[in-house]
Design a protein around this motif. Structure first.
Motif, PDB file in Angstrom:
ATOM      1  N   PRO A  35     -10.216  -9.387 -35.538  1.00 49.16           N
ATOM      2  CA  PRO A  35      -9.707  -9.713 -36.896  1.00 49.16           C
ATOM      3  C   PRO A  35      -9.390  -8.947 -38.046  1.00 49.16           C
ATOM      4  O   PRO A  35      -8.404  -8.758 -38.332  1.00 49.16           O
ATOM      5  N   ARG A  36     -10.415  -8.035 -37.706  1.00 47.37           N
ATOM      6  CA  ARG A  36     -10.633  -6.384 -38.563  1.00 47.37           C
ATOM      7  C   ARG A  36      -9.268  -5.668 -38.073  1.00 47.37           C
ATOM      8  O   ARG A  36      -8.843  -4.646 -38.498  1.00 47.37           O
ATOM      9  N   VAL A  37      -9.493  -5.423 -36.698  1.00 47.92           N
ATOM     10  CA  VAL A  37      -7.918  -4.273 -36.319  1.00 47.92           C
ATOM     11  C   VAL A  37      -6.700  -5.218 -36.277  1.00 47.92           C
ATOM     12  O   VAL A  37      -6.636  -6.160 -34.882  1.00 47.92           O
ATOM     13  N   PRO A  38      -5.474  -5.425 -37.051  1.00 47.08           N
ATOM     14  CA  PRO A  38      -4.542  -5.886 -36.375  1.00 47.08           C
ATOM     15  C   PRO A  38      -3.249  -4.970 -35.850  1.00 47.08           C
ATOM     16  O   PRO A  38      -4.354  -4.269 -34.600  1.00 47.08           O
ATOM     17  N   TYR A  39      -2.656  -6.357 -35.178  1.00 47.26           N
ATOM     18  CA  TYR A  39      -1.598  -6.407 -33.816  1.00 47.26           C
ATOM     19  C   TYR A  39      -1.806  -4.338 -33.881  1.00 47.26           C
ATOM     20  O   TYR A  39      -1.370  -3.749 -32.764  1.00 47.26           O
ATOM     21  N   GLU A  40      -0.467  -4.100 -34.939  1.00 47.42           N
ATOM     22  CA  GLU A  40      -0.217  -2.741 -35.619  1.00 47.42           C
ATOM     23  C   GLU A  40      -1.235  -1.381 -34.769  1.00 47.42           C
ATOM     24  O   GLU A  40      -0.655  -0.758 -34.154  1.00 47.42           O
ATOM     25  N   GLN A  41      -2.217  -0.882 -34.983  1.00 49.25           N
ATOM     26  CA  GLN A  41      -2.708  -0.377 -34.628  1.00 49.25           C
ATOM     27  C   GLN A  41      -3.026  -0.667 -33.453  1.00 49.25           C
ATOM     28  O   GLN A  41      -3.899   0.700 -32.991  1.00 49.25           O
ATOM     29  N   ARG A  42      -3.421  -1.681 -32.675  1.00 51.44           N
ATOM     30  CA  ARG A  42      -3.968  -1.628 -31.278  1.00 51.44           C
ATOM     31  C   ARG A  42      -2.472  -0.955 -31.016  1.00 51.44           C
ATOM     32  O   ARG A  42      -2.714  -0.663 -29.490  1.00 51.44           O
TER      33      ARG A  42
END
Length: 114
Positions: A35-42
Motif C-alpha cells: 500500500p506504500r506504492v500508490p496507483y499513480e506511481q504504478r
C-alpha cells in the motif's frame, strides 16, 4: 522520470549498468503490492516503460545486450512477462492494464520491424 528517460534515450550505450538498474526499479514499482506504492506511481512507472519501449531499436538492444549476456539480468524477458501478466487482469480494467497492453503491442511492432 522525464530527465531519466531523456538520459537513457540519448546515452543508453554508455549507461548499460544504470539502464538495467533503472528498468528493474521500474518493474519493482509496477509489481509492488504494498500500500506504500500508490496507483499513480504504478501508472507513471508503466508510462515511462512504454516511453522507453517506443525508442527505436531499444527492444532489440535490450534482448541482445541483456538477455544474451550471461552477466546481466534478462530484462526483455522479465519485462515482457510482467507486462503480459499486468495486461490481462482478473477483475476490472484500469489504465495500468491498458498501458501494459500498449507496451506489449509496441514490443510486437518493434519485433516485426526488425
Amino acid at each position: 522520470l522525464q530527465v531519466s528517460f531523456l538520459t537513457y534515450e540519448s546515452c543508453r550505450s554508455q549507461l548499460k549498468f544504470q539502464l538495467e538498474k533503472y528498468m528493474l526499479k521500474l518493474m519493482d514499482v509496477v509489481t509492488a503490492e504494498s500500500p506504500r506504492v500508490p496507483y499513480e506511481q504504478r501508472e507513471i512507472a508503466l508510462d515511462n516503460i512504454l516511453l522507453l519501449w517506443r525508442v527505436p531499436g531499444l527492444v532489440t538492444e535490450l534482448y541482445l545486450n541483456y538477455d544474451c549476456n550471461l552477466y546481466c539480468s534478462s530484462l526483455f524477458e522479465d519485462l515482457t512477462k510482467m507486462l503480459s501478466k499486468n495486461a490481462f487482469p482478473l477483475t476490472g480494467l484500469y489504465s495500468v492494464h491498458l498501458l501494459s497492453l500498449d507496451a506489449l503491442l509496441t514490443v510486437i511492432e518493434s519485433v516485426e520491424a526488425h
